[in-house]
Write a protein that holds these residues in place. Sequence first.
Motif, PDB file in Angstrom:
ATOM      1  N   TYR A  32     -42.360   9.881  -0.932  1.00  0.00           N
ATOM      2  CA  TYR A  32     -42.036   9.338  -2.254  1.00  0.00           C
ATOM      3  C   TYR A  32     -43.332   8.971  -2.961  1.00  0.00           C
ATOM      4  O   TYR A  32     -44.027   8.035  -2.559  1.00  0.00           O
ATOM      5  N   ASP A  33     -43.675   9.724  -4.018  1.00  0.00           N
ATOM      6  CA  ASP A  33     -44.882   9.477  -4.804  1.00  0.00           C
ATOM      7  C   ASP A  33     -44.552   8.414  -5.850  1.00  0.00           C
ATOM      8  O   ASP A  33     -43.875   8.685  -6.833  1.00  0.00           O
ATOM      9  N   LEU A  34     -45.043   7.201  -5.612  1.00  0.00           N
ATOM     10  CA  LEU A  34     -44.756   6.071  -6.497  1.00  0.00           C
ATOM     11  C   LEU A  34     -46.038   5.438  -7.027  1.00  0.00           C
ATOM     12  O   LEU A  34     -46.079   4.248  -7.326  1.00  0.00           O
TER      13      LEU A  34
ATOM     14  N   TYR B  39     -45.034   6.317  -0.171  1.00  0.00           N
ATOM     15  CA  TYR B  39     -44.822   6.186   1.263  1.00  0.00           C
ATOM     16  C   TYR B  39     -44.149   7.429   1.822  1.00  0.00           C
ATOM     17  O   TYR B  39     -43.559   8.224   1.081  1.00  0.00           O
ATOM     18  N   ALA B  40     -44.204   7.583   3.130  1.00  0.00           N
ATOM     19  CA  ALA B  40     -43.567   8.693   3.830  1.00  0.00           C
ATOM     20  C   ALA B  40     -42.484   8.143   4.752  1.00  0.00           C
ATOM     21  O   ALA B  40     -42.532   6.990   5.181  1.00  0.00           O
ATOM     22  N   HIS B  41     -41.508   8.994   5.068  1.00  0.00           N
ATOM     23  CA  HIS B  41     -40.474   8.600   6.015  1.00  0.00           C
ATOM     24  C   HIS B  41     -39.939   9.844   6.708  1.00  0.00           C
ATOM     25  O   HIS B  41     -40.144  10.981   6.253  1.00  0.00           O
TER      26      HIS B  41
ATOM     27  N   ARG C 286     -46.816   1.741   4.444  1.00  0.00           N
ATOM     28  CA  ARG C 286     -46.754   1.432   3.011  1.00  0.00           C
ATOM     29  C   ARG C 286     -45.340   1.097   2.570  1.00  0.00           C
ATOM     30  O   ARG C 286     -45.134   0.309   1.650  1.00  0.00           O
ATOM     31  N   ALA C 287     -44.347   1.720   3.189  1.00  0.00           N
ATOM     32  CA  ALA C 287     -42.961   1.396   2.863  1.00  0.00           C
ATOM     33  C   ALA C 287     -42.649  -0.048   3.237  1.00  0.00           C
ATOM     34  O   ALA C 287     -41.940  -0.753   2.506  1.00  0.00           O
TER      35      ALA C 287
ATOM     36  N   GLY D  86     -40.740  -4.448   2.181  1.00  0.00           N
ATOM     37  CA  GLY D  86     -40.660  -5.555   3.133  1.00  0.00           C
ATOM     38  C   GLY D  86     -40.263  -5.028   4.493  1.00  0.00           C
ATOM     39  O   GLY D  86     -39.467  -4.096   4.597  1.00  0.00           O
ATOM     40  N   ASP D  87     -40.805  -5.613   5.555  1.00  0.00           N
ATOM     41  CA  ASP D  87     -40.528  -5.082   6.894  1.00  0.00           C
ATOM     42  C   ASP D  87     -39.088  -5.308   7.329  1.00  0.00           C
ATOM     43  O   ASP D  87     -38.632  -4.709   8.302  1.00  0.00           O
TER      44      ASP D  87
END
Length: 249
Positions: free
Chosen positions: A181-183, A195-197, A227-228, A233-234
């Motif tokens: 996700y390019d944010l 971030y990546a997932h 980064r996510a 938030g974790d």
Amino acid sequence: MSLQVPSIHAVPASVGAACVGALLLSAAFRADAAELSGNAALTSDYIWRGSTQTHGDPAVQVGFKIAGDSGLYGSAWASNVEFAPETHASSEFDFTLGWGRSLGADWAIDVNVLHYAYPSTTSDLDWTELNGTVTWKGNYWASLGYSNEALGYGDSGIYGLVGAKWPLNDRLRFEAIAGYYDLKDLDGDHRDDSYAHGSLSAVWALTAAGSKPAVEARFTAHTTSSRAEDFFGDELAGSRVEAALQTSF
């Protein structure tokens, strides 16, 4: 899915959802030889692009799709959510208007406009995304999505995903996806929130192939980049598992 903060839309959520719904109904019933299908799921956790939408709690989900021979279709999908308690967001409705069809024996394409609506919230979290997917041999796909109000913010985001599934027999298959996700333009804070997932699933068919309704059990392991966790938030991102019972009819 939307984030934990209000967006800055000029059009109220109820008006936007009503307009999208009217467009879907108009397009769907004009399609010749329309076919209706549906799906439902009970899942231990509603996870969207790597982050939980229910704070790890179960979700009940149901959707319907009407499609014509021309490839034009409309769909509606709903789930309970709890990603932003301060906004009282408790339900999500996704409305899609799209076109998809096969391109020869091996390839298929789908393009659609997807509207995320949260009618129960005290804030306007609704947003819209344009998506396109190319599929090869029914088992491999790549998708690209763009929104100028990503996650309910007033800034752009680009989402890319590749996926694959590997049937082992008529009952068992594995599925894997990797997304990014390019944010970097989000919220104008000059911080790159991209971030990546990824996820890996095992899916077991509980009914015979080709039967209706089809019932499946799914177990999925999810993970995100650090980064996510910084962004959501974790408690919402990171590594987590999901178990679901799903059906299509």
